[in-house]
Enzyme design. Structure first.
Site, PDB file in Angstrom:
ATOM      1  N   ALA A   1       0.793  -1.231   0.000  1.00  0.00           N
ATOM      2  CA  ALA A   1       0.000   0.000   0.000  1.00  0.00           C
ATOM      3  C   ALA A   1       0.822   1.276   0.000  1.00  0.00           C
ATOM      4  O   ALA A   1       0.289   2.352  -0.281  1.00  0.00           O
ATOM      5  CB  ALA A   1      -0.941   0.006   1.203  1.00  0.00           C
TER       6      ALA A   1
ATOM      7  N   GLY B   1       4.092   3.153  -5.183  1.00  0.00           N
ATOM      8  CA  GLY B   1       3.496   4.162  -6.055  1.00  0.00           C
ATOM      9  C   GLY B   1       2.088   3.818  -6.481  1.00  0.00           C
ATOM     10  O   GLY B   1       1.163   4.636  -6.360  1.00  0.00           O
TER      11      GLY B   1
ATOM     12  N   VAL C   1       4.321 -10.043   3.366  1.00  0.00           N
ATOM     13  CA  VAL C   1       3.286 -10.848   2.718  1.00  0.00           C
ATOM     14  C   VAL C   1       3.714 -12.293   2.510  1.00  0.00           C
ATOM     15  O   VAL C   1       2.866 -13.169   2.250  1.00  0.00           O
ATOM     16  CB  VAL C   1       2.851 -10.236   1.370  1.00  0.00           C
ATOM     17  CG1 VAL C   1       2.163  -8.890   1.581  1.00  0.00           C
ATOM     18  CG2 VAL C   1       4.017 -10.130   0.394  1.00  0.00           C
TER      19      VAL C   1
ATOM     20  N   TYR D   1       9.886 -12.344 -13.826  1.00  0.00           N
ATOM     21  CA  TYR D   1       8.766 -11.471 -13.484  1.00  0.00           C
ATOM     22  C   TYR D   1       7.565 -11.812 -14.365  1.00  0.00           C
ATOM     23  O   TYR D   1       6.428 -11.923 -13.879  1.00  0.00           O
ATOM     24  CB  TYR D   1       9.176 -10.015 -13.672  1.00  0.00           C
ATOM     25  CG  TYR D   1       8.083  -9.003 -13.430  1.00  0.00           C
ATOM     26  CD1 TYR D   1       7.768  -8.584 -12.142  1.00  0.00           C
ATOM     27  CD2 TYR D   1       7.366  -8.451 -14.489  1.00  0.00           C
ATOM     28  CE1 TYR D   1       6.772  -7.646 -11.911  1.00  0.00           C
ATOM     29  CE2 TYR D   1       6.367  -7.520 -14.274  1.00  0.00           C
ATOM     30  CZ  TYR D   1       6.072  -7.121 -12.984  1.00  0.00           C
ATOM     31  OH  TYR D   1       5.085  -6.197 -12.764  1.00  0.00           O
TER      32      TYR D   1
ATOM     33  N   ALA E   1       6.906 -14.645 -15.776  1.00  0.00           N
ATOM     34  CA  ALA E   1       6.347 -15.937 -15.353  1.00  0.00           C
ATOM     35  C   ALA E   1       5.462 -15.772 -14.121  1.00  0.00           C
ATOM     36  O   ALA E   1       4.380 -16.372 -14.032  1.00  0.00           O
ATOM     37  CB  ALA E   1       7.479 -16.916 -15.064  1.00  0.00           C
TER      38      ALA E   1
END
Length: 259
Positions: A14, A17, A67, A152, A154
């Site tokens: 969050a 950008g 995460v 990236y 993939a």
């Protein structure tokens, strides 16, 4: 049509950008509250203060979250519900370019784990309306095999496939949770500035003009209001978001002058 007013959202990544504009767009559309999940807390207080000035007090909750740590994520979901009372929208926005292992862990594995948590547990139980919504932020690099940044690419292909699979009617009828994908083109963020120069030149040599983050924020609201379950949307070239149709879209629509 899904109505954002009065809803509560979780947005991962969050403070990045695009993440900031996703949060602003939700609050601009009268969301009750947004939980800001990010590992980097350096600018959290400043960002929250700016949001309070713009939208009023008690609209956001910052939670420092990795995460890739599912237990950490579960704790954040609980704190969000305890704080706001409901949860209606989850936006999986966290993503990186760089270390291959972390690209897969953050861009794909964490997104799947968070979506499953939202889809099977939290949104069916804690949404205020008839539907919950998950929006997975992909990339135009997840729609076709870009030869730049293949790892990236993939990870984002995985995001698109997972979103379409979970966003099937057989799943929806059990949970009343819609799952949709939003795939930005080149967007002016720190993650874009950190990629190799040849990638930036590649973007300049195709039909991908670098757009501002506000475009993606606007696209989020359009997808929430108009998107159907399992749909994938494209936000590129500062244009209004449009739904990607695998039956009619062809490679030249996204790329040109690339051999």
């Amino acid at each position: 049509m899904f109505d954002v007013e009065g809803t509560v959202s979780i947005v991962t990544g969050a403070l990045g950008g695009i993440g900031r504009e996703l949060v602003r767009s939700l609050l601009s559309n009268k969301a009750k509250g947004v939980a800001l999940l990010d590992l980097n807390d350096a600018q959290a207080a400043e960002f929250q203060a700016s949001l309070e000035k713009e939208f009023g007090a008690n609209k956001t909750l910052f939670l420092k979250v990795d995460v890739t740590d599912l237990e950490n994520v579960k704790g954040a979901f609980k704190k969000c519900v305890d704080h706001f009372g409901n949860l209606d929208i989850v936006v999986n926005n966290a993503g990186i370019i760089g270390n291959i292992e972390m690209v897969i862990k953050i861009n794909l594995l964490a997104l799947i784990q968070i979506s499953n948590l939202a889809f099977f547990d939290y949104l069916p139980k804690y949404r205020k309306g008839n539907e919950g919504v998950i929006i997975n932020i992909g990339s135009v690099g997840g729609l076709y095999p870009f030869h730049i940044l293949p790892d990236y690419c993939a990870s984002k292909h995985g995001v698109v496939a997972y979103t379409q699979a979970l966003g099937s009617n057989v799943h929806y009828q059990n949970t009343q949770v819609k799952v949709m994908g939003l795939c930005p083109g080149g967007t002016d963020t720190e993650i874009f500035k950190g990629v190799p120069e040849y990638y930036q030149q590649f973007m300049k040599d195709t039909d991908h003009a670098i757009q501002q983050t506000e475009i993606v924020g606007d696209a989020l609201i359009k997808v929430l209001k108009e998107g159907s379950n399992g749909s994938i949307w494209i936000s590129k070239n500062s244009e209004p978001a449009f739904e990607f149709d695998y039956k009619s879209e062809t490679l030249p629509i996204l790329l040109k002058h690339v051999s």
